[in-house]
Design a protein around this motif. Structure first.
Motif, PDB file in Angstrom:
ATOM      1  N   THR A 160       0.776  -1.250  -0.083  1.00 53.18           N
ATOM      2  CA  THR A 160      -0.020  -0.133  -0.002  1.00 53.18           C
ATOM      3  C   THR A 160       1.032   1.127  -0.012  1.00 53.18           C
ATOM      4  O   THR A 160       2.259   1.320   0.204  1.00 53.18           O
ATOM      5  N   ALA A 161       0.293   2.441  -0.331  1.00 52.68           N
ATOM      6  CA  ALA A 161       1.006   3.627  -0.133  1.00 52.68           C
ATOM      7  C   ALA A 161       1.781   3.942   1.203  1.00 52.68           C
ATOM      8  O   ALA A 161       2.946   4.322   1.272  1.00 52.68           O
ATOM      9  N   ARG A 162       1.006   3.468   2.173  1.00 47.11           N
ATOM     10  CA  ARG A 162       1.418   3.778   3.692  1.00 47.11           C
ATOM     11  C   ARG A 162       2.152   2.499   4.068  1.00 47.11           C
ATOM     12  O   ARG A 162       3.081   2.819   5.023  1.00 47.11           O
ATOM     13  N   ALA A 163       2.173   1.477   3.492  1.00 45.14           N
ATOM     14  CA  ALA A 163       2.972   0.496   3.980  1.00 45.14           C
ATOM     15  C   ALA A 163       3.635  -0.414   2.518  1.00 45.14           C
ATOM     16  O   ALA A 163       3.036  -1.423   2.211  1.00 45.14           O
ATOM     17  N   PRO A 164       4.759   0.236   1.930  1.00 48.01           N
ATOM     18  CA  PRO A 164       5.175  -0.207   0.527  1.00 48.01           C
ATOM     19  C   PRO A 164       5.923  -1.557   0.969  1.00 48.01           C
ATOM     20  O   PRO A 164       6.088  -2.185   2.098  1.00 48.01           O
ATOM     21  N   VAL A 165       6.373  -2.060  -0.247  1.00 50.29           N
ATOM     22  CA  VAL A 165       7.390  -3.232  -0.066  1.00 50.29           C
ATOM     23  C   VAL A 165       8.593  -3.039  -0.383  1.00 50.29           C
ATOM     24  O   VAL A 165       8.910  -1.963  -1.207  1.00 50.29           O
ATOM     25  N   LEU A 166       9.675  -3.610   0.119  1.00 48.43           N
ATOM     26  CA  LEU A 166      11.087  -3.417  -0.114  1.00 48.43           C
ATOM     27  C   LEU A 166      11.520  -4.455  -1.124  1.00 48.43           C
ATOM     28  O   LEU A 166      11.294  -5.805  -0.826  1.00 48.43           O
ATOM     29  N   TRP A 167      12.080  -3.995  -2.147  1.00 51.72           N
ATOM     30  CA  TRP A 167      12.824  -5.241  -2.876  1.00 51.72           C
ATOM     31  C   TRP A 167      14.273  -5.022  -3.009  1.00 51.72           C
ATOM     32  O   TRP A 167      14.934  -3.960  -3.358  1.00 51.72           O
ATOM     33  N   ILE A 168      15.011  -6.214  -2.663  1.00 50.69           N
ATOM     34  CA  ILE A 168      16.772  -5.967  -2.594  1.00 50.69           C
ATOM     35  C   ILE A 168      17.194  -6.684  -3.802  1.00 50.69           C
ATOM     36  O   ILE A 168      16.983  -7.863  -4.133  1.00 50.69           O
ATOM     37  N   LEU A 169      17.725  -5.742  -4.572  1.00 48.50           N
ATOM     38  CA  LEU A 169      18.234  -6.324  -6.018  1.00 48.50           C
ATOM     39  C   LEU A 169      19.705  -6.807  -5.684  1.00 48.50           C
ATOM     40  O   LEU A 169      20.520  -6.419  -4.821  1.00 48.50           O
ATOM     41  N   ARG A 170      20.042  -7.633  -6.641  1.00 48.12           N
ATOM     42  CA  ARG A 170      21.624  -8.132  -6.674  1.00 48.12           C
ATOM     43  C   ARG A 170      21.898  -7.876  -8.089  1.00 48.12           C
ATOM     44  O   ARG A 170      22.073  -8.577  -8.915  1.00 48.12           O
ATOM     45  N   GLY A 171      22.430  -6.584  -8.263  1.00 45.71           N
ATOM     46  CA  GLY A 171      23.345  -6.501  -9.500  1.00 45.71           C
ATOM     47  C   GLY A 171      22.601  -6.225 -10.776  1.00 45.71           C
ATOM     48  O   GLY A 171      23.038  -6.330 -11.951  1.00 45.71           O
ATOM     49  N   ARG A 172      21.337  -5.693 -10.746  1.00 42.32           N
ATOM     50  CA  ARG A 172      20.581  -5.479 -11.899  1.00 42.32           C
ATOM     51  C   ARG A 172      19.231  -4.574 -11.567  1.00 42.32           C
ATOM     52  O   ARG A 172      19.197  -4.445 -10.562  1.00 42.32           O
ATOM     53  N   ASP A 173      18.697  -4.268 -12.620  1.00 41.56           N
ATOM     54  CA  ASP A 173      17.710  -3.249 -12.429  1.00 41.56           C
ATOM     55  C   ASP A 173      16.203  -3.789 -12.663  1.00 41.56           C
ATOM     56  O   ASP A 173      16.095  -4.892 -13.108  1.00 41.56           O
ATOM     57  N   LEU A 174      15.173  -3.154 -11.781  1.00 46.78           N
ATOM     58  CA  LEU A 174      13.773  -3.664 -12.071  1.00 46.78           C
ATOM     59  C   LEU A 174      13.293  -2.817 -12.942  1.00 46.78           C
ATOM     60  O   LEU A 174      13.354  -1.829 -13.438  1.00 46.78           O
ATOM     61  N   HIS A 175      12.386  -3.609 -13.880  1.00 43.24           N
ATOM     62  CA  HIS A 175      11.674  -3.176 -15.115  1.00 43.24           C
ATOM     63  C   HIS A 175      10.424  -2.482 -14.403  1.00 43.24           C
ATOM     64  O   HIS A 175       9.515  -3.213 -14.257  1.00 43.24           O
ATOM     65  N   ALA A 176      10.434  -1.199 -14.339  1.00 45.47           N
ATOM     66  CA  ALA A 176       9.218  -0.660 -13.639  1.00 45.47           C
ATOM     67  C   ALA A 176       7.829  -1.041 -14.668  1.00 45.47           C
ATOM     68  O   ALA A 176       6.854  -1.313 -13.659  1.00 45.47           O
ATOM     69  N   ALA A 177       7.740  -0.884 -15.635  1.00 42.30           N
ATOM     70  CA  ALA A 177       6.684  -0.995 -16.336  1.00 42.30           C
ATOM     71  C   ALA A 177       6.037  -2.500 -16.234  1.00 42.30           C
ATOM     72  O   ALA A 177       5.077  -2.818 -16.362  1.00 42.30           O
ATOM     73  N   GLY A 178       7.406  -3.287 -16.389  1.00 44.34           N
ATOM     74  CA  GLY A 178       6.729  -4.825 -16.245  1.00 44.34           C
ATOM     75  C   GLY A 178       6.315  -5.148 -14.786  1.00 44.34           C
ATOM     76  O   GLY A 178       5.282  -5.852 -14.704  1.00 44.34           O
ATOM     77  N   LEU A 179       6.863  -4.524 -13.777  1.00 48.41           N
ATOM     78  CA  LEU A 179       6.083  -4.752 -12.548  1.00 48.41           C
ATOM     79  C   LEU A 179       4.789  -3.969 -12.555  1.00 48.41           C
ATOM     80  O   LEU A 179       3.939  -4.680 -11.733  1.00 48.41           O
ATOM     81  N   ALA A 180       4.579  -2.746 -13.125  1.00 50.59           N
ATOM     82  CA  ALA A 180       3.385  -2.251 -13.159  1.00 50.59           C
ATOM     83  C   ALA A 180       2.024  -3.236 -13.800  1.00 50.59           C
ATOM     84  O   ALA A 180       1.252  -2.975 -13.363  1.00 50.59           O
ATOM     85  N   ALA A 181       2.509  -4.011 -14.497  1.00 52.02           N
ATOM     86  CA  ALA A 181       1.642  -4.784 -15.349  1.00 52.02           C
ATOM     87  C   ALA A 181       1.071  -6.053 -14.374  1.00 52.02           C
ATOM     88  O   ALA A 181      -0.019  -6.516 -14.607  1.00 52.02           O
ATOM     89  N   TYR A 182       1.981  -6.323 -13.130  1.00 56.40           N
ATOM     90  CA  TYR A 182       1.204  -7.008 -12.530  1.00 56.40           C
ATOM     91  C   TYR A 182       0.533  -6.300 -10.941  1.00 56.40           C
ATOM     92  O   TYR A 182       0.302  -7.259 -10.230  1.00 56.40           O
TER      93      TYR A 182
END
Length: 263
Positions: A92-114
């Motif tokens: 939620t906006a008040r309780a977001p999630v934290l994603w810990i990456l290992r050496g690469r970027d996240l594709h924002a548009a791809g995540l938004a599709a889900y």
């Protein structure tokens, strides 16, 4: 002449009463065991996945929250997409999630599709495994988050116990995400087997249906629940349609599944 009122036999009534008492005792024992293991029980929160067959295999009808889960994705993208769909319904906006990456970027548009949009996501980078595990444990102790995902290729028994205890202390749900670029060659790795994660999932791309129109169809995965405390293993074929899963396992008959947001 009025019909006589049937009188239950005392033996039958006693038998029914004994069976009811036995059922209640067994249900209480199962709930107590789940509480000891950190799964389910009184006051437990779960996330129904909206797919009847999967929810029936999970304890208390959904994915247990406030504990640790392990995801393995075969090939690039499958595990990430499945994890994003899960996290989207917890964030939620008040309780977001934290994603810990290992050496690469996240594709924002791809995540938004889900459904996992940038306003409900915090991403940090930790290139070393030790740093990623430290960050994940610290984040799980932060009650301002709804869930924490760490991209970790392996974790030992002690490390997974620390993460499980951290999740239990705040009710924040943890996910370990491991990707096998070469398929299932590392399926029985020691680190995965030693984990105390409450559930262990394997997600792989699945071929589309024959007869589909040319082009890229809906995402389709083979989702396997390899281990589940208080539940039972199983495997399913799932399609993603707009904002939910549809069970396409041969023989399955149900409307499209929809994840429900946890309050």
């Amino acid at each position: 002449m009025p019909e006589p009122t049937p009188v239950p036999l005392s033996g039958d009534a006693e038998h029914i009463g004994r069976m009811a008492d036995r059922t209640a005792v067994l249900a209480g024992l199962r709930a107590r065991i789940r509480r000891i293991e950190g799964v389910g029980g009184e006051g437990a929160r779960v996330l129904p996945l909206g797919v009847a067959a999967i929810d029936a295999a999970l304890p208390d009808g959904g994915l247990p929250l406030g504990c640790l889960h392990a995801l393995t994705g075969e090939g690039s993208g499958a595990g990430t997409a499945f994890a994003a769909a899960l996290l989207a319904k917890l964030a939620t906006a008040r309780a977001p999630v934290l994603w810990i990456l290992r050496g690469r970027d996240l594709h924002a548009a791809g995540l938004a599709a889900y459904g996992l949009t940038p306003d409900r996501l915090i991403a940090v980078r930790a290139e070393r495994r030790g740093d990623a595990l430290w960050a994940m444990e610290e984040a799980l102790r932060c009650s301002a988050l709804s869930a924490v995902l760490g991209e970790v290729d392996r974790v030992d028994l002690t490390g997974s116990r620390r993460l499980q205890l951290a999740a239990e202390s705040t009710g924040v749900t943890g996910f370990l995400l491991r990707t096998e670029e070469g398929g299932s060659g590392g399926r029985r790795s020691g680190g995965e087997a030693a984990s105390v994660a409450v559930t262990r999932w394997r997600v792989a791309p699945a071929p589309g249906q024959s007869g589909e129109e040319p082009g890229v169809g809906a995402p389709r995965w083979r989702v396997e629940l390899e281990r589940c405390r208080g539940g039972r293993p199983g495997a399913w074929i799932l399609d993603w349609e707009e904002d939910g899963w549809r069970d396409e396992t041969p023989g399955a008959a149900q409307p499209p599944g929809r994840l429900e947001r946890v309050a």
